[in-house]
Motif scaffolding. Structure first.
Motif, mmCIF file in Angstrom:
data_model
loop_
_atom_site.group_PDB
_atom_site.id
_atom_site.type_symbol
_atom_site.label_atom_id
_atom_site.label_comp_id
_atom_site.label_asym_id
_atom_site.label_seq_id
_atom_site.Cartn_x
_atom_site.Cartn_y
_atom_site.Cartn_z
ATOM 1 N N SER A 66 -96.065 -1.995 -20.052
ATOM 2 C CA SER A 66 -95.509 -1.264 -18.912
ATOM 3 C C SER A 66 -94.159 -1.829 -18.511
ATOM 4 N N TYR A 67 -93.355 -0.951 -17.915
ATOM 5 C CA TYR A 67 -92.061 -1.345 -17.365
ATOM 6 C C TYR A 67 -91.974 -0.735 -15.979
ATOM 7 N N ASP A 68 -91.763 -1.592 -14.976
ATOM 8 C CA ASP A 68 -91.729 -1.121 -13.592
ATOM 9 C C ASP A 68 -90.390 -1.480 -12.956
ATOM 10 N N PRO A 69 -89.527 -0.477 -12.731
ATOM 11 C CA PRO A 69 -88.240 -0.725 -12.080
ATOM 12 C C PRO A 69 -88.303 -0.585 -10.568
ATOM 13 N N HIS A 70 -89.494 -0.242 -10.023
ATOM 14 C CA HIS A 70 -89.610 0.086 -8.604
ATOM 15 C C HIS A 70 -90.006 -1.091 -7.734
ATOM 16 N N VAL A 71 -90.257 -2.237 -8.341
ATOM 17 C CA VAL A 71 -90.624 -3.422 -7.566
ATOM 18 C C VAL A 71 -89.662 -4.557 -7.915
#
Length: 262
Positions: A66-71
């Motif tokens: 996964s890749y999370d740019p929102h945190v």
């Protein structure tokens, strides 16, 4: 800055300016499709949700990327569930980790393990990284001093790998691996980290850093898409070959014992 002109056949196309960046560890994040499209072509399922992190799941549902740019700080999380003799494991990589280095690990998730024992240090030694050690950890540092790879063991015997780069604010990153992370994945990461090959970034996406070297190149859109498609085609071909081997294996069934007649 160097400038290089690449020649190619093509009509009606306008060449685009790109930059070859080295060392690759300082090239910035890059295009996420480099990782995710390869996994998709390898048979992984897209489990991403609207406004949520990008998420891919392995065919057997035991591994997720996964890749999370929102945190904050954001970035990559690779997680493996406990399965058979393999304990649960995880890897975290910072947002600015170049996708080509992330792919060194994630591509390895799609391939069978080698029969040879993994050697995390070998790719670094081949590229003349300097190694130093003390009672608690061993550290290898790149020739220019910008990147490191470290094996750390605490007093309780818990071991883990840690890596990253030092650069101007906003372009540094770190990577941490659980003590149970399979060693062939850590080796895939170290090989991609130490590779001397530059990586390509479009104009406007080259980090501001006095430690990188760039070569300006003119690339046709068809060339760029062709290189990207070749990587996807290779993943599909490998997945097809694996599935063919599985489907062609002979089925073995246990014979039901029969009672002899007298």
């Amino acid at each position: 800055m160097k400038r290089k002109q690449w020649q190619a056949w093509g009509t009606g196309e306008q060449a685009e300016q790109q930059y070859l960046v080295e060392p690759r560890a300082l090239a910035g994040g890059g295009n996420l499709r480099h990782v995710f499209e390869f996994l998709r072509a390898s048979g992984w399922r897209d489990k991403s949700k609207s406004r949520g992190p990008l998420l891919m799941e392995s065919p057997n549902r035991t591994i997720s990327v996964s890749y999370d740019p929102h945190v904050l700080p954001g970035g990559w999380t690779i997680h493996g569930k406990a399965s058979g003799h393999q304990e649960e494991w995880w890897v975290n990589l910072g947002r600015q980790t170049p996708v080509e280095i992330v792919a060194g690990l994630t591509d390895a998730l799609t391939r069978p393990r080698s029969a040879h024992a993994p050697d995390v240090w070998a790719p670094l030694q081949e590229q003349r990284w300097r190694t130093a050690s003390n009672a608690e950890h061993v550290t290898a540092v790149s020739p220019d001093g910008s990147a490191w790879m470290q094996f750390h063991q605490d007093p309780d015997g818990l071991a883990m790998w840690w890596s990253g780069v030092k650069d101007q604010p906003g372009n540094g990153w770190t990577a941490s691996f659980s003590a149970t992370t399979p060693m062939h994945l850590v080796q895939g990461f170290s090989a991609a980290l130490a590779s001397p090959k530059p990586v390509m970034r479009p104009r406007g996406r080259v980090p501001h850093s006095g430690r990188i070297r760039t070569t300006s190149v003119s690339v046709l859109p068809s060339q760029l898409s062709g290189w990207q498609q070749a990587r996807i085609d290779a993943a599909r071909a490998a997945a097809w070959a694996r599935n063919s081997v599985r489907s062609n294996r002979p089925l073995t069934t246990a014979r039901t014992p029969t009672r002899a007649h007298r």
